[in-house]
Scaffold this motif. Structure first.
Motif, short mmCIF file in Angstrom:
data_model
loop_
_atom_site.label_atom_id
_atom_site.label_comp_id
_atom_site.label_asym_id
_atom_site.label_seq_id
_atom_site.Cartn_x
_atom_site.Cartn_y
_atom_site.Cartn_z
N GLN A 55 11.17 17.32 7.34
CA GLN A 55 12.26 16.76 8.14
C GLN A 55 13.14 15.84 7.31
O GLN A 55 14.33 15.71 7.57
N GLY A 56 12.54 15.19 6.31
CA GLY A 56 13.31 14.31 5.44
C GLY A 56 14.04 15.05 4.34
O GLY A 56 14.68 14.43 3.49
N GLY A 57 13.93 16.36 4.31
CA GLY A 57 14.65 17.16 3.32
C GLY A 57 13.84 17.47 2.08
O GLY A 57 14.39 17.96 1.09
N GLY A 58 12.55 17.21 2.11
CA GLY A 58 11.71 17.46 0.95
C GLY A 58 10.85 18.69 1.12
O GLY A 58 10.89 19.39 2.12
N THR A 59 10.03 18.94 0.09
CA THR A 59 9.08 20.04 0.10
C THR A 59 7.68 19.48 -0.07
O THR A 59 7.44 18.68 -0.98
N ALA A 60 6.77 19.88 0.80
CA ALA A 60 5.40 19.40 0.73
C ALA A 60 4.65 20.17 -0.34
O ALA A 60 4.43 21.37 -0.22
N ASP A 61 4.27 19.49 -1.41
CA ASP A 61 3.48 20.10 -2.48
C ASP A 61 2.02 19.76 -2.22
O ASP A 61 1.55 18.68 -2.54
N LEU A 62 1.29 20.70 -1.62
CA LEU A 62 -0.08 20.44 -1.22
C LEU A 62 -1.07 20.49 -2.38
O LEU A 62 -2.20 20.03 -2.25
N ASN A 96 -0.54 16.93 -3.41
CA ASN A 96 -0.47 16.06 -2.22
C ASN A 96 0.68 15.07 -2.30
O ASN A 96 0.52 13.89 -2.02
N LEU A 97 1.84 15.57 -2.69
CA LEU A 97 3.04 14.75 -2.78
C LEU A 97 4.20 15.43 -2.07
O LEU A 97 4.27 16.66 -2.00
N CYS A 98 5.10 14.60 -1.56
CA CYS A 98 6.35 15.10 -1.00
C CYS A 98 7.37 15.06 -2.13
O CYS A 98 7.58 14.03 -2.76
N ASN A 158 10.53 11.29 -1.09
CA ASN A 158 10.20 11.76 -2.43
C ASN A 158 9.14 10.88 -3.09
O ASN A 158 9.29 9.66 -3.17
N GLY A 159 8.06 11.49 -3.54
CA GLY A 159 7.01 10.78 -4.25
C GLY A 159 5.93 10.19 -3.36
O GLY A 159 4.93 9.68 -3.86
N GLU A 160 6.11 10.24 -2.06
CA GLU A 160 5.11 9.69 -1.15
C GLU A 160 3.95 10.67 -0.99
O GLU A 160 4.13 11.88 -1.03
N LYS A 161 2.77 10.13 -0.80
CA LYS A 161 1.58 10.97 -0.66
C LYS A 161 1.57 11.65 0.71
O LYS A 161 2.04 11.10 1.69
N ILE A 162 1.02 12.84 0.73
CA ILE A 162 0.92 13.60 1.98
C ILE A 162 -0.49 13.43 2.52
O ILE A 162 -1.48 13.58 1.80
N ASP A 163 -0.56 13.11 3.78
CA ASP A 163 -1.85 12.89 4.44
C ASP A 163 -2.22 14.11 5.23
O ASP A 163 -1.49 14.63 6.00
N ALA A 165 0.84 -1.20 0.00
CA ALA A 165 0.00 0.00 0.00
C ALA A 165 0.88 1.25 0.00
O ALA A 165 1.96 1.26 0.56
N PRO A 166 0.42 2.31 -0.65
CA PRO A 166 1.21 3.53 -0.67
C PRO A 166 1.34 4.12 0.73
O PRO A 166 0.41 4.06 1.52
N SER A 167 2.51 4.64 1.03
CA SER A 167 2.72 5.20 2.35
C SER A 167 2.39 6.69 2.34
O SER A 167 2.49 7.37 1.33
N TYR A 168 1.96 7.16 3.46
CA TYR A 168 1.60 8.56 3.63
C TYR A 168 2.52 9.19 4.66
O TYR A 168 2.90 8.55 5.63
N VAL A 169 2.86 10.44 4.43
CA VAL A 169 3.66 11.20 5.39
C VAL A 169 2.95 12.52 5.67
O VAL A 169 2.14 12.99 4.87
N THR A 170 3.27 13.09 6.79
CA THR A 170 2.72 14.41 7.11
C THR A 170 3.63 15.47 6.47
O THR A 170 4.78 15.18 6.13
N PRO A 171 3.12 16.68 6.30
CA PRO A 171 3.98 17.73 5.74
C PRO A 171 5.25 17.95 6.56
O PRO A 171 6.31 18.19 5.99
N SER A 172 5.15 17.84 7.88
CA SER A 172 6.35 18.05 8.70
C SER A 172 7.35 16.90 8.52
O SER A 172 8.56 17.13 8.52
#
Length: 66
Positions: free
Chosen positions: A43-50, A53-55, A61-66, A32-39
């Motif tokens: 913290q992982g060095g990415g940018t939350a593209d709301l 809805n992707l990091c 990188n490429g994980e969905k934002i919940d 199943a696809p994993s979800y991460v929070t914007p924070s």
């Protein structure tokens, strides 16, 4: 002759065990696809593209934002 058969059986067992481990790793990677929070994304060095809805970038990188 007996040693050759035993050696062949050991090699075959090791090869099959290796394939089993590879299959298990592939199954979990394609789960199943994993979800991460914007924070967590930040913290992982990415940018939350709301908008998408992707990091983007970093370790998530490429994980969905919940």
């Amino acid at each position: 002759m007996r040693i050759r058969r035993i050696l062949a059986a050991v090699i075959a067992t090791a090869a099959l065990a290796g394939l089993g481990l590879t299959g298990a790793a592939t199954a979990t990677a394609q789960g199943a696809p994993s979800y991460v929070t914007p924070s967590e994304c930040k913290q992982g060095g990415g940018t939350a593209d709301l908008t998408d809805n992707l990091c983007k970038g970093g370790t998530h990188n490429g994980e969905k934002i919940d």
